[in-house]
Enzyme design. Structure first.
Site, PDB file in Angstrom:
ATOM      1  N   CYS A  22       0.691  -1.218  -0.596  1.00 21.50           N
ATOM      2  CA  CYS A  22      -0.313  -0.051   0.038  1.00 21.50           C
ATOM      3  C   CYS A  22       0.995   1.422  -0.174  1.00 21.50           C
ATOM      4  O   CYS A  22       0.558   2.318  -0.388  1.00 21.50           O
ATOM      5  CB  CYS A  22      -0.817   0.002   0.716  1.00 21.50           C
ATOM      6  SG  CYS A  22      -0.646  -0.372   2.645  1.00 21.50           S
TER       7      CYS A  22
ATOM      8  N   HIS B 235      -2.192   6.631   3.172  1.00 20.28           N
ATOM      9  CA  HIS B 235      -0.748   6.947   3.620  1.00 20.28           C
ATOM     10  C   HIS B 235      -0.801   8.240   2.803  1.00 20.28           C
ATOM     11  O   HIS B 235      -0.616   8.731   1.713  1.00 20.28           O
ATOM     12  CB  HIS B 235      -0.115   5.641   2.760  1.00 20.28           C
ATOM     13  CG  HIS B 235      -0.421   4.649   4.078  1.00 20.28           C
ATOM     14  ND1 HIS B 235      -1.337   4.812   4.987  1.00 20.28           N
ATOM     15  CD2 HIS B 235      -0.159   2.862   3.647  1.00 20.28           C
ATOM     16  CE1 HIS B 235      -1.005   3.170   5.520  1.00 20.28           C
ATOM     17  NE2 HIS B 235      -0.711   2.554   4.566  1.00 20.28           N
TER      18      HIS B 235
END
Length: 346
Positions: free
Chosen positions: A150, A242
């Site tokens: 990710c 993120h």
């Protein structure tokens, strides 16, 4: 005719995202759900502690969950999405592959194997050609394709856009959401009023997966991109999204506006779940963006955001952001599954 799909590890956080993203999908229809032995035989509603913000689709809620073995998945299933823990996937996925199943997997095992495509459709769709190498090497009729970590998938599209200027070195610091660790991965007492400057195994993944994704494929063998990548990974108390601060050394000297335009113009792909524009780029009039809470859900969580582009003595610095459980996990596997269909592997 709908493509029949199954989800391995359907009750976990990423498995639940798969179910959310597959609801009313134009190509895929959920035909099988698997989980641990303790969940097998229950309805999905009974087996899963649902934590996604949307409701469980009614038809999925009443489906029976099977054990994660080939015997519990119908031969009519055309494609499997895997969200298994890597320690389980490394044992289970080969069993399905030997039985001829095609797997689009979010699990980290085998991402760096020489004969396994590690793919972002907009970046390196040609790497699917490794499937033939994989079948020759391993003697199975199935096919295994992986999406990256990710944190890697947040950064690599921006690097691909800047590679035209001669990408030589990347230094990245991540500020990663707690959902990346799973629901019980970080306790509230650890993360509230805190930041954790270590995420086990995350930095090597970013440093190696990035170079594989940006590498070349000559029809039989992959070559790694010749840049150097250094990562520092940190957990912060955001739920999703993120955020990463990236410094790149380049052979050429593009202006910040030239870099922004290269990111804006980077081509997308014509797949059902792909955003029309891969990278949304904020101008120099919004230096405070992107931000996790404000920008993680752009294009239903499938778009990368970038901003704060500035010149440095050897290249550029900027920030980028992606929704880690959508674009960074289930959505990435979903796109790879769509690519497999588009390219005729299913």
């Amino acid at each position: 005719m709908a493509v029949q799909v199954g989800i391995l590890g359907a009750t976990g956080a990423v498995g639940q995202r798969f179910i959310q993203l597959l609801d009313d999908h134009p190509t895929f229809e959920i035909a099988a759900l698997t989980a641990s032995e303790s969940s097998a035989g229950k309805t999905y509603r009974e087996a899963a502690k649902w934590r996604v913000e949307t409701q469980i689709p009614d038809d999925v809620a009443e489906m029976e969950v099977g054990a994660t073995t080939p015997d519990d998945v119908s031969d009519d299933v055309d494609l499997l999405f895997s969200s298994l823990p890597s320690s389980v996937a490394e044992e289970v996925e080969p069993q399905f592959l030997e039985e001829g199943y095609v797997i689009s997997s979010n699990s980290s095992n085998d991402r760096m194997a020489d004969d396994v495509p590690l793919t972002i459709p907009e970046i390196n769709a040609d790497h699917l050609g490794l499937i033939e190498v994989q079948r020759d090497n391993r003697g199975w009729d199935g096919a295994l394709i992986k999406n990256p970590n990710c944190s890697t998938i947040t950064m690599v599209p921006t690097l691909a856009a800047l590679d035209q200027f001669g990408l030589e070195r990347v230094d990245v610091t991540t500020l990663q959401a707690v959902s990346g660790a799973g629901y019980s991965g970080v306790t509230s007492m650890e993360i509230i009023d805190n930041a954790i400057p270590h995420i086990g195994g995350e930095e090597p993944k970013m440093e190696t997966e990035s170079r594989k994704l940006l590498g070349g494929f000559d029809g039989s063998e992959l070559s790694m991109h010749d840049s150097t990548v250094n990562a520092s990974c940190n957990r912060i108390p955001t739920l999703d999204g993120h955020l990463e601060s990236v410094f790149v050394d380049l052979a050429e000297e593009p202006s910040p506006e030239e870099a922004r335009e290269a990111m804006r113009a980077f081509p997308g792909v014509d797949l059902p779940s792909a955003p029309d524009q891969l990278i949304h780029v904020f101008g120099d009039d919004e230096p405070e963006r992107p931000q996790p809470r404000l920008d993680r859900s752009r294009a239903d969580g499938m778009q990368i955001s970038a901003g704060g582009v500035q010149s440095t003595s050897s290249g550029l610095k900027y920030n980028c952001l992606a929704h880690n459980t959508i674009r960074g996990a289930a959505g990435a596997s979903l796109l790879n599954g769509e690519l497999l269909v588009e390219e005729g592997w299913i």
